[in-house]
Design an enzyme around this catalytic site. Sequence first.
Site, PDB file in Angstrom:
ATOM      1  CB  SER A 118      -3.839  -7.846   0.963  1.00  0.00           C
ATOM      2  OG  SER A 118      -2.994  -6.875   0.378  1.00  0.00           O
ATOM      3  CG  HIS A 119      -5.647  -3.712   0.719  1.00  0.00           C
ATOM      4  ND1 HIS A 119      -5.490  -4.830  -0.061  1.00  0.00           N
ATOM      5  CD2 HIS A 119      -6.791  -3.108   0.292  1.00  0.00           C
ATOM      6  CE1 HIS A 119      -6.486  -4.898  -0.932  1.00  0.00           C
ATOM      7  NE2 HIS A 119      -7.280  -3.885  -0.735  1.00  0.00           N
ATOM      8  CG  ASP A 172       0.096  -8.829   2.211  1.00  0.00           C
ATOM      9  OD1 ASP A 172      -0.124  -7.631   1.982  1.00  0.00           O
ATOM     10  OD2 ASP A 172       0.044  -9.707   1.329  1.00  0.00           O
ATOM     11  CG  ASP A 176       1.129  -7.242  -1.133  1.00  0.00           C
ATOM     12  OD1 ASP A 176       0.581  -6.323  -0.491  1.00  0.00           O
ATOM     13  OD2 ASP A 176       0.489  -8.161  -1.695  1.00  0.00           O
ATOM     14  NE  ARG A 177      -2.643  -3.933  -2.075  1.00  0.00           N
ATOM     15  CZ  ARG A 177      -3.799  -3.698  -2.664  1.00  0.00           C
ATOM     16  NH1 ARG A 177      -4.289  -2.470  -2.715  1.00  0.00           N
ATOM     17  NH2 ARG A 177      -4.495  -4.681  -3.205  1.00  0.00           N
ATOM     18  CG  ASP A 186      -0.149  -4.059   2.094  1.00  0.00           C
ATOM     19  OD1 ASP A 186       1.077  -4.258   2.156  1.00  0.00           O
ATOM     20  OD2 ASP A 186      -0.931  -4.794   1.467  1.00  0.00           O
ATOM     21  CE  LYS A 233      -0.231  -6.186  -4.410  1.00  0.00           C
ATOM     22  NZ  LYS A 233      -0.885  -7.292  -5.116  1.00  0.00           N
TER      23      LYS A 233
END
Length: 541
Positions: free
Chosen positions: A111-112, A277, A279-280, A275, A374
């Site tokens: 992710s982030h 991947d 999703d943010r 981010d 998300k």
Amino acid sequence: MTTIQTTPFEGQKPGTSGLRKKTKVFMQKHFLENFIQSTFDAIGGVDGKILVLGGDGRYFGKEAAQIILKMAAANGAAKVFVGQGAWLSTPAASHLIRTLETDGGIILSASHNPGGPEEDFGVKYNAANGGPAPEKITDAIFERTKNITSYLKLDVPDVDLGHIGTQTLGEMVVEVLDPVAAYADMMEGIFDFTALKALFAKGFRMRMDSMCAITGPYAVEIFENRLGAPKGTVVHEVPLEDFGGMHPDPNPTWAHELMAEMMGENAPDFGAASDGDGDRNMILGAGTYVSPSDSLAVIAANAKLVPAYAEGLKGVARSMPTSAAVDRVAEALGLACFETPTGWKFFGNLMDAGRVSLCGEESFGTGSDHVREKDGLWAVLMWLNIIAARGQSVGEIVADHFKRFGRNYYSRHDYEALPKELAEGMLDDLRAKLSDLPGKEYQGLVVGNADEFAYTDPVDQSVSQHQGFRILFAGGSRVVLRLSGTGTEGATLRVYLERYVAGPEGLAQDPQEALAPIIKATEEIVGIAATTGKQQPDVIT
């Protein structure tokens, strides 16, 4: 097919979004294979099943994809859909799992978190609904990792993931897909692209920072190619294995280039970041920063302006640490509102049951029931559609929102890389004093209630304990404390601070100044600085 003997590794317990470790940990012999075989075993095997596979392009992602494909084939999978180059944003992967009606998918991302040989890597399994695996599956995966003795893998050359098309791996079909097209088509079906094209045609200026991560190709296709935004609207658009040395977390600390541009002279009308991947999201206007909690509330209040939500929302949900700003919107609009633990998987049951269509977390995550993750670019497009429909700037929309609903001043303070025993001991001490806090006064604030949050899922009645500590003050202010499940080193203590102001006065204060009494009261109660020696948080968002 080869059966390879192995022994368990300690610490392969999936967190809120899969298993995350340092990249070199995943690169150890047998480490990734153990976790993947344990995942396959925990879901009842993959014999005859169809899966989706892809990730955010970080270091070791391509190699991991090849390993997983060979293991899926050896375990009898019928077919795997893979994003070209092993690329898929997390929301795009969720979309493919759902629309291709597969049995689930594996997403390669941390992710982030930063990427690279010295940084982080991650793997998570998403279920057939497209959402992160529920706790019963992640618990089963962890139990299997403790006693695994062997795994299955084909001893064959790598698959060509560079070209779109179909090939075979043993008896398994591998179909390499364009990672962007299906997702971009979905966005075009949700939003009013005609109005958005007109917005850019009038000279609307936008800056999208993809932070050298996976949303770059998606953002270029949607904003520049389909909506007609000028070339260069998307910056840091090429995904890099180490994210160009950037920390791909869309918040004011790490997206500092975008922050400087949006708060400077001649700023664009609108700014956004996503981010690692995809999703943010972070939302900005010229001279205006929109907190994730406020962004969720504004989207909820204006969702009917977007074609896909013109009939209204089914309900809304937020994670417990997220501010109650969206609760006030839900109350005004007569919508059901749910408070869940942190982790997008808790929203999945609510969406599958038709109880909610909008969800959000304070950690820069917003999404709806179009997928079961998300979705950063979806949130950006929601804002653009609202701007086009209202004909107002970001700052004007936020100011109008505060006048109508009041303002929940909100901030998150992160204390990173704490010794795990120290952090857990500090929260153990807090747990022991919770029952004594109600009625006591700190910094002029009276504690109304204090507890450790537990959640009973209204759909399947499953119970999740120990989801964070809440100290609720009279008048709507509160502080929440919990240890993060997304770090790879030590423990990260997250402290969430909130103060409600109904207005009409006091709606334009600096958040840290507005929250100062709550910050001081938290130190009195918990003793973070006294215990850790850190006089300031490492990150403030």
